[in-house]
Design a protein around this motif. Structure first.
Motif, short mmCIF file in Angstrom:
data_model
loop_
_atom_site.label_atom_id
_atom_site.label_comp_id
_atom_site.label_asym_id
_atom_site.label_seq_id
_atom_site.Cartn_x
_atom_site.Cartn_y
_atom_site.Cartn_z
N PRO A 74 7.26 39.64 98.12
CA PRO A 74 6.40 38.69 98.85
C PRO A 74 6.77 37.24 98.53
O PRO A 74 7.30 36.95 97.46
N ILE A 75 6.49 36.36 99.47
CA ILE A 75 6.73 34.93 99.24
C ILE A 75 5.74 34.40 98.23
O ILE A 75 6.11 33.72 97.27
N TYR A 76 4.48 34.69 98.45
CA TYR A 76 3.42 34.16 97.58
C TYR A 76 3.27 35.06 96.37
O TYR A 76 2.97 36.25 96.49
N GLU A 77 3.49 34.47 95.19
CA GLU A 77 3.34 35.19 93.93
C GLU A 77 2.42 34.38 93.02
O GLU A 77 2.87 33.49 92.29
N PRO A 78 1.12 34.66 93.07
CA PRO A 78 0.15 33.86 92.31
C PRO A 78 0.42 33.84 90.81
O PRO A 78 0.20 32.81 90.16
N ASP A 79 0.91 34.93 90.25
CA ASP A 79 1.21 34.94 88.81
C ASP A 79 2.31 33.94 88.47
O ASP A 79 2.23 33.23 87.47
N ARG B 25 1.53 20.65 95.95
CA ARG B 25 2.22 20.28 97.19
C ARG B 25 3.69 20.65 97.13
O ARG B 25 4.25 21.17 98.09
N LEU B 26 4.33 20.40 95.98
CA LEU B 26 5.73 20.75 95.81
C LEU B 26 5.94 22.25 95.97
O LEU B 26 6.84 22.69 96.69
N VAL B 27 5.10 23.04 95.34
CA VAL B 27 5.21 24.50 95.43
C VAL B 27 4.96 24.96 96.87
O VAL B 27 5.64 25.86 97.37
N ASP B 28 4.03 24.31 97.56
CA ASP B 28 3.77 24.65 98.95
C ASP B 28 5.02 24.42 99.81
O ASP B 28 5.37 25.26 100.64
N VAL B 29 5.71 23.31 99.59
CA VAL B 29 6.93 23.03 100.34
C VAL B 29 8.01 24.05 99.99
O VAL B 29 8.72 24.54 100.87
#
Length: 94
Positions: free
Chosen positions: A41-46, A74-78
């Motif tokens: 997955p793209i999103y990895e909350p850990d 914001r950086l992580v979002d980009v």
């Protein structure tokens, strides 16, 4: 130092930051390719939690941990967007 000196210093730091942010983006792009090939997955909350812990641990101010986290969110979002683009089916990014 006068204001012109401080502005030159900021300009120099901005050049360094741009280079480093682009280097980080290249890493995110490569991670996106690896994720695509392994169906991760793209999103990895850990992983994001670890990033935020790491930056708080090394933060010496004057930015507060909250302020620095806001910048990094914001950086992580980009960076996540870069991975989404890498993982998109062929032709979808055009």
């Amino acid at each position: 130092m006068d204001i012109a000196d401080w502005r030159r210093k900021i300009d120099d730091l901005d050049r360094q930051l741009v280079r480093l942010i682009n280097e980080r983006a290249q890493c995110a792009h490569e991670i996106g390719r690896l994720k695509r090939n392994s169906a991760m997955p793209i999103y990895e909350p850990d992983r994001e939690r670890i990033i935020f812990q790491n930056i708080a641990r090394v933060n010496e101010g004057p930015l507060s941990d909250v302020q620095l986290r806001q910048v990094y969110e914001r950086l992580v979002d980009v960076m996540r967007q870069i991975q989404r683009e890498e993982m998109a089916p062929e032709g979808e990014n055009d």
